[in-house]
Design a protein around this motif. Structure first.
Motif, PDB file in Angstrom:
ATOM      1  N   ILE A   5       0.841  -1.211   0.000  1.00 35.90           N
ATOM      2  CA  ILE A   5       0.000   0.000   0.000  1.00 35.90           C
ATOM      3  C   ILE A   5       0.869   1.252   0.000  1.00 35.90           C
ATOM      4  CG2 ILE A   5      -1.707   1.315   1.318  1.00 35.90           C
ATOM      5  CD1 ILE A   5      -2.776  -1.476   2.292  1.00 35.90           C
ATOM      6  N   VAL A  30      -1.480   2.982   7.770  1.00 40.90           N
ATOM      7  CA  VAL A  30      -2.336   2.293   6.790  1.00 40.90           C
ATOM      8  C   VAL A  30      -2.726   0.939   7.363  1.00 40.90           C
ATOM      9  CG1 VAL A  30      -1.394   3.437   4.742  1.00 40.90           C
ATOM     10  CG2 VAL A  30      -0.412   1.290   5.497  1.00 40.90           C
ATOM     11  N   LEU A  32      -5.369  -2.621   6.407  1.00 43.32           N
ATOM     12  CA  LEU A  32      -6.259  -3.317   5.487  1.00 43.32           C
ATOM     13  C   LEU A  32      -6.965  -4.398   6.285  1.00 43.32           C
ATOM     14  CD1 LEU A  32      -7.222  -3.666   2.533  1.00 43.32           C
ATOM     15  CD2 LEU A  32      -5.433  -5.400   2.297  1.00 43.32           C
ATOM     16  N   CYS A  38      -9.298  -0.532   3.115  1.00 45.58           N
ATOM     17  CA  CYS A  38      -8.009   0.069   3.409  1.00 45.58           C
ATOM     18  C   CYS A  38      -8.273   1.421   4.073  1.00 45.58           C
ATOM     19  CB  CYS A  38      -7.200   0.262   2.137  1.00 45.58           C
ATOM     20  SG  CYS A  38      -5.612   1.050   2.421  1.00 45.58           S
ATOM     21  N   THR A  39      -7.817   1.557   5.310  1.00 52.05           N
ATOM     22  CA  THR A  39      -7.962   2.814   6.043  1.00 52.05           C
ATOM     23  C   THR A  39      -6.602   3.499   6.072  1.00 52.05           C
ATOM     24  OG1 THR A  39      -9.693   1.831   7.408  1.00 52.05           O
ATOM     25  CG2 THR A  39      -8.697   3.871   8.203  1.00 52.05           C
ATOM     26  N   ASN A  60      -7.136   7.281  -3.795  1.00 47.53           N
ATOM     27  CA  ASN A  60      -8.101   6.236  -4.143  1.00 47.53           C
ATOM     28  C   ASN A  60      -7.680   5.495  -5.406  1.00 47.53           C
ATOM     29  OD1 ASN A  60     -10.630   5.918  -2.435  1.00 47.53           O
ATOM     30  ND2 ASN A  60     -10.404   8.140  -2.504  1.00 47.53           N
ATOM     31  N   VAL A  63      -4.440   3.238  -4.616  1.00 50.11           N
ATOM     32  CA  VAL A  63      -4.628   2.100  -3.714  1.00 50.11           C
ATOM     33  C   VAL A  63      -5.605   1.083  -4.294  1.00 50.11           C
ATOM     34  CG1 VAL A  63      -5.335   1.430  -1.387  1.00 50.11           C
ATOM     35  CG2 VAL A  63      -3.967   3.483  -1.712  1.00 50.11           C
ATOM     36  N   VAL A  69      -7.523  -4.743  -2.162  1.00 50.04           N
ATOM     37  CA  VAL A  69      -8.247  -3.564  -1.671  1.00 50.04           C
ATOM     38  C   VAL A  69      -9.585  -3.454  -2.386  1.00 50.04           C
ATOM     39  CG1 VAL A  69      -8.222  -1.050  -1.454  1.00 50.04           C
ATOM     40  CG2 VAL A  69      -6.111  -2.357  -1.074  1.00 50.04           C
ATOM     41  N   ASP A  71     -12.104  -1.193  -0.947  1.00 48.19           N
ATOM     42  CA  ASP A  71     -12.592   0.161  -0.657  1.00 48.19           C
ATOM     43  C   ASP A  71     -11.501   0.908   0.098  1.00 48.19           C
ATOM     44  OD1 ASP A  71     -14.342   2.291  -0.678  1.00 48.19           O
ATOM     45  OD2 ASP A  71     -15.599   1.536   0.946  1.00 48.19           O
ATOM     46  N   VAL A  72     -11.537   2.232   0.013  1.00 48.46           N
ATOM     47  CA  VAL A  72     -10.540   3.071   0.673  1.00 48.46           C
ATOM     48  C   VAL A  72     -11.252   4.105   1.530  1.00 48.46           C
ATOM     49  CG1 VAL A  72      -8.630   4.695   0.346  1.00 48.46           C
ATOM     50  CG2 VAL A  72      -8.942   2.800  -1.260  1.00 48.46           C
TER      51      VAL A  72
END
Length: 98
Positions: A5, A30, A32, A38-39, A60, A63, A69, A71-72
């Protein structure tokens, strides 16, 4: 996965400084999760930065290229406050900061 990431995030360049957001020290964390969320906990060099939306879109796009992944989520934080000391040696040299 964190390294994967972060490598993707190195493709996101701050257009004002010409350095990627990882080397600028803007990425604090980061994660996941098992569902593919993925935050990204990050900051900006200044509050009210006019590039917030641009950087979010670029993050976005970068990633979401990683297959795991789905969603972000970007968590914009202001603490700890960003300072030039958070930049990598590469970024400091590139910007001429000792």
């Amino acid at each position: 996965m964190k390294d994967k990431i972060l490598t993707a995030l190195e493709a996101v360049i701050d257009p004002e400084l010409g350095i990627d957001i990882v080397n600028l020290g803007l990425i604090y964390e980061v994660e996941l999760d098992e569902d593919g969320l993925c935050t990204i906990k990050m900051t900006l060099t200044t509050m009210g930065c006019p590039l917030t939306d641009y950087l979010s879109d670029q993050i976005n796009q970068a990633v979401m290229q990683i297959p795991e992944v789905k969603d972000v989520e970007i968590d914009l934080v202001w603490y700890p406050q960003w300072t030039p000391e958070l930049m990598s040696r590469y970024a400091r040299i590139s910007l001429g900061i000792g």
